[in-house]
Design a protein around this motif. Sequence first.
Motif, PDB file in Angstrom:
ATOM      1  N   THR A   1     -57.866 -22.721 -18.243  1.00 48.43           N
ATOM      2  CA  THR A   1     -56.559 -22.440 -17.846  1.00 48.43           C
ATOM      3  C   THR A   1     -55.821 -21.308 -18.606  1.00 48.43           C
ATOM      4  O   THR A   1     -55.695 -20.941 -19.588  1.00 48.43           O
ATOM      5  CB  THR A   1     -55.829 -23.878 -18.006  1.00 48.43           C
ATOM      6  OG1 THR A   1     -56.514 -24.886 -17.362  1.00 48.43           O
ATOM      7  CG2 THR A   1     -54.464 -23.757 -17.377  1.00 48.43           C
ATOM      8  N   VAL A   2     -55.100 -20.504 -17.730  1.00 48.10           N
ATOM      9  CA  VAL A   2     -54.156 -19.489 -18.172  1.00 48.10           C
ATOM     10  C   VAL A   2     -52.866 -19.859 -18.612  1.00 48.10           C
ATOM     11  O   VAL A   2     -52.278 -20.589 -17.898  1.00 48.10           O
ATOM     12  CB  VAL A   2     -54.114 -18.370 -16.996  1.00 48.10           C
ATOM     13  CG1 VAL A   2     -53.088 -17.129 -17.413  1.00 48.10           C
ATOM     14  CG2 VAL A   2     -55.350 -17.726 -16.320  1.00 48.10           C
ATOM     15  N   VAL A   3     -52.640 -19.717 -20.061  1.00 47.10           N
ATOM     16  CA  VAL A   3     -51.422 -20.268 -20.585  1.00 47.10           C
ATOM     17  C   VAL A   3     -50.884 -19.230 -21.216  1.00 47.10           C
ATOM     18  O   VAL A   3     -49.621 -19.576 -21.451  1.00 47.10           O
ATOM     19  CB  VAL A   3     -51.824 -21.407 -21.494  1.00 47.10           C
ATOM     20  CG1 VAL A   3     -52.463 -22.540 -20.816  1.00 47.10           C
ATOM     21  CG2 VAL A   3     -52.564 -20.578 -22.461  1.00 47.10           C
ATOM     22  N   ASP A   4     -51.249 -18.090 -21.183  1.00 43.37           N
ATOM     23  CA  ASP A   4     -50.537 -16.868 -22.072  1.00 43.37           C
ATOM     24  C   ASP A   4     -50.847 -15.624 -21.421  1.00 43.37           C
ATOM     25  O   ASP A   4     -51.654 -15.496 -20.839  1.00 43.37           O
ATOM     26  CB  ASP A   4     -50.543 -16.954 -23.471  1.00 43.37           C
ATOM     27  CG  ASP A   4     -49.605 -16.463 -24.302  1.00 43.37           C
ATOM     28  OD1 ASP A   4     -48.653 -16.039 -23.727  1.00 43.37           O
ATOM     29  OD2 ASP A   4     -49.644 -16.805 -25.648  1.00 43.37           O
ATOM     30  N   GLU A   5     -49.931 -14.649 -21.717  1.00 40.54           N
ATOM     31  CA  GLU A   5     -50.262 -13.179 -21.802  1.00 40.54           C
ATOM     32  C   GLU A   5     -50.678 -12.733 -22.926  1.00 40.54           C
ATOM     33  O   GLU A   5     -50.238 -12.729 -24.127  1.00 40.54           O
ATOM     34  CB  GLU A   5     -48.715 -12.573 -21.343  1.00 40.54           C
ATOM     35  CG  GLU A   5     -48.961 -11.122 -21.242  1.00 40.54           C
ATOM     36  CD  GLU A   5     -47.704 -10.381 -20.823  1.00 40.54           C
ATOM     37  OE1 GLU A   5     -47.542  -9.310 -20.644  1.00 40.54           O
ATOM     38  OE2 GLU A   5     -46.682 -11.208 -20.935  1.00 40.54           O
ATOM     39  N   CYS A   6     -51.633 -11.808 -22.900  1.00 38.84           N
ATOM     40  CA  CYS A   6     -52.237 -10.869 -23.930  1.00 38.84           C
ATOM     41  C   CYS A   6     -51.571  -9.470 -23.861  1.00 38.84           C
ATOM     42  O   CYS A   6     -51.689  -8.880 -23.043  1.00 38.84           O
ATOM     43  CB  CYS A   6     -53.730 -10.620 -23.961  1.00 38.84           C
ATOM     44  SG  CYS A   6     -54.364 -10.037 -25.452  1.00 38.84           S
ATOM     45  N   ASP A   7     -50.212  -9.472 -24.514  1.00 34.67           N
ATOM     46  CA  ASP A   7     -49.357  -8.311 -24.171  1.00 34.67           C
ATOM     47  C   ASP A   7     -49.933  -7.096 -24.441  1.00 34.67           C
ATOM     48  O   ASP A   7     -50.364  -6.520 -25.438  1.00 34.67           O
ATOM     49  CB  ASP A   7     -48.179  -8.772 -25.241  1.00 34.67           C
ATOM     50  CG  ASP A   7     -46.965  -8.023 -24.534  1.00 34.67           C
ATOM     51  OD1 ASP A   7     -46.910  -6.879 -23.749  1.00 34.67           O
ATOM     52  OD2 ASP A   7     -45.747  -8.512 -24.558  1.00 34.67           O
ATOM     53  N   SER A   8     -50.006  -6.324 -23.286  1.00 30.93           N
ATOM     54  CA  SER A   8     -50.504  -4.740 -23.108  1.00 30.93           C
ATOM     55  C   SER A   8     -49.163  -3.760 -23.256  1.00 30.93           C
ATOM     56  O   SER A   8     -49.557  -2.877 -23.343  1.00 30.93           O
ATOM     57  CB  SER A   8     -51.224  -4.429 -22.145  1.00 30.93           C
ATOM     58  OG  SER A   8     -52.367  -5.495 -22.025  1.00 30.93           O
TER      59      SER A   8
END
Length: 220
Positions: free
Chosen positions: A168-175
Motif C-alpha cells: 500500500t502506498v502510504v508516503d512520498e519519497c520526496d524528490s
Amino acid sequence: MTNIVSLISLSLIINAISLPPLLTYAISSCDGPCSTLDDCDGQLICINGKCNDDPNLGTSECSGGGGGGGSSSSDPTNCPPSSDIPSCEGQSNPQYCSPPVTSSTQARLTLNDFSEGGDGGAESACDGKYHSNTELVVALSTGWFQDRQRCGKMIKIEASNGKSTTATVVDECDSVNGCDKEHAFQPPCRNNIVDGSSAVWDALELNQNDGIVDVTWSMA
C-alpha cells in the motif's frame, strides 16, 4: 384542484432547477474536470484536475494532454525527467519527474523504516501515521506519488528473483526537499524509487543488507 396540481408541478420544476447537479465529474470525458482517479468516464483517470488516458493501460482516447498515448503526467511541473540529486547543502531543489508508469515500470527498491523514530522521518504523508515494519507499505518518488493521488492505492512489486508482492502506498519519497528533520536529514529522493518497508523486502525474499535493488512495479 387544477390550480393545486399546477402549483405542485411548478414547485417541483423550480426545486429541480435549483438543485446542484449530481455526479457531474462521473461523466467527464477527455479534458473534463475531475478531482479523484474515479471521476472520469470509461478508462480515463483524473490527472492534474482533468480527465485523460490512464498511463497504466496505455489508452489513447484523448489527443494531446498529459496522459495520452501511454505517456506519464504524474509530475505536474514539466520538469526534466532526470537529474543529479544534490547533496545536503541547504539549497532549494528543483522537482524531478518520474519515468512513465507502465504495466512493468522499472524502479529501484530501497529500504525504509516507517515506524516512529525510523529513517522515514515524519509521519506518513497519506494518513499522518507511523507504520510498523511488519506492514507491506511503500513510499513513491514525488512524480509517481502524483500529489497524493496514489495514497492508499495498492501496487504490485516484482523482483528479479521472480518473487512478487503487493503493498500500500502510504508516503512520498520526496524528490524535491530533504536534508531536514522531516526527511531524517537525508538528501532528496531520486525519481525512480519505491521505498519499501522491511516486510516488503521479506516478501520478495531480498537481502535487506543490499540496501537498493532493481525491481519493477505496476498498479495492482
